[in-house]
Design an enzyme around this catalytic site. Structure first.
Site, PDB file in Angstrom:
ATOM      1  N   HIS A 235       0.846  -1.197   0.000  1.00 14.47           N
ATOM      2  CA  HIS A 235       0.000   0.000   0.000  1.00 14.47           C
ATOM      3  C   HIS A 235       0.876   1.239   0.000  1.00 14.47           C
ATOM      4  O   HIS A 235       2.073   1.175   0.283  1.00 14.47           O
ATOM      5  CB  HIS A 235      -0.905   0.016   1.243  1.00 14.47           C
TER       6      HIS A 235
ATOM      7  N   HIS B  12       6.309   6.177  -0.726  1.00 13.92           N
ATOM      8  CA  HIS B  12       7.054   4.946  -0.971  1.00 13.92           C
ATOM      9  C   HIS B  12       6.164   3.739  -0.704  1.00 13.92           C
ATOM     10  O   HIS B  12       5.141   3.843  -0.017  1.00 13.92           O
ATOM     11  CB  HIS B  12       8.294   4.867  -0.069  1.00 13.92           C
TER      12      HIS B  12
END
Length: 131
Positions: free
Chosen positions: A40, A127
């Site tokens: 995610h 990220h």
């Protein structure tokens, strides 16, 4: 319960990250790899949240206007936190769409504060955590 708000990834992105993980896993380092379905893009880490806090946040998020147009995020590059030489976290970075992602995260941040959460302790660092 420990909660965070995040963007789910498409199956295409999950498949591409799987290839990267498979290549890195060949090194044999002691890494706990994130399961693909759990990959995610975190917008806001909340930490420990009560049921009442979660309910208030859900209401605030539902009431939030959806004014930001859709956008594309592209990922590339591998890094580590705090450093790649001594990583505690291995990640893939955002190389396109970071400004739109920051706008989305700012709206989420404002909504979290409206729901009674304290300000985030650090700015967004786009990220994907792999391991």
């Amino acid at each position: 319960m420990r909660l965070f708000l995040a963007v789910r990834l498409t199956e295409e992105v999950q498949s591409q990250v799987r290839v990267v993980i498979q290549q890195l896993a060949r090194v044999g380092a002691d890494v706990k790899w994130v399961e693909l379905q759990n990959l995610h893009l975190t917008l806001r880490f909340l930490g420990e949240v009560t049921d009442d806090q979660r309910a208030m946040l859900e209401q605030a998020l539902e009431a939030r206007p959806r004014s930001q147009p859709p956008f594309t995020v592209m990922f590339a590059g591998v890094g580590g936190f705090p450093t790649l030489d001594h990583p505690r976290v291995l990640w893939v970075g955002v190389i396109h769409g970071e400004e739109s992602l920051k706008i989305l995260a700012q709206g989420v941040e404002e909504t979290c504060q409206t729901a009674g959460f304290p300000p985030a302790d650090r700015p967004l660092s786009g990220h994907l955590t792999m391991g």
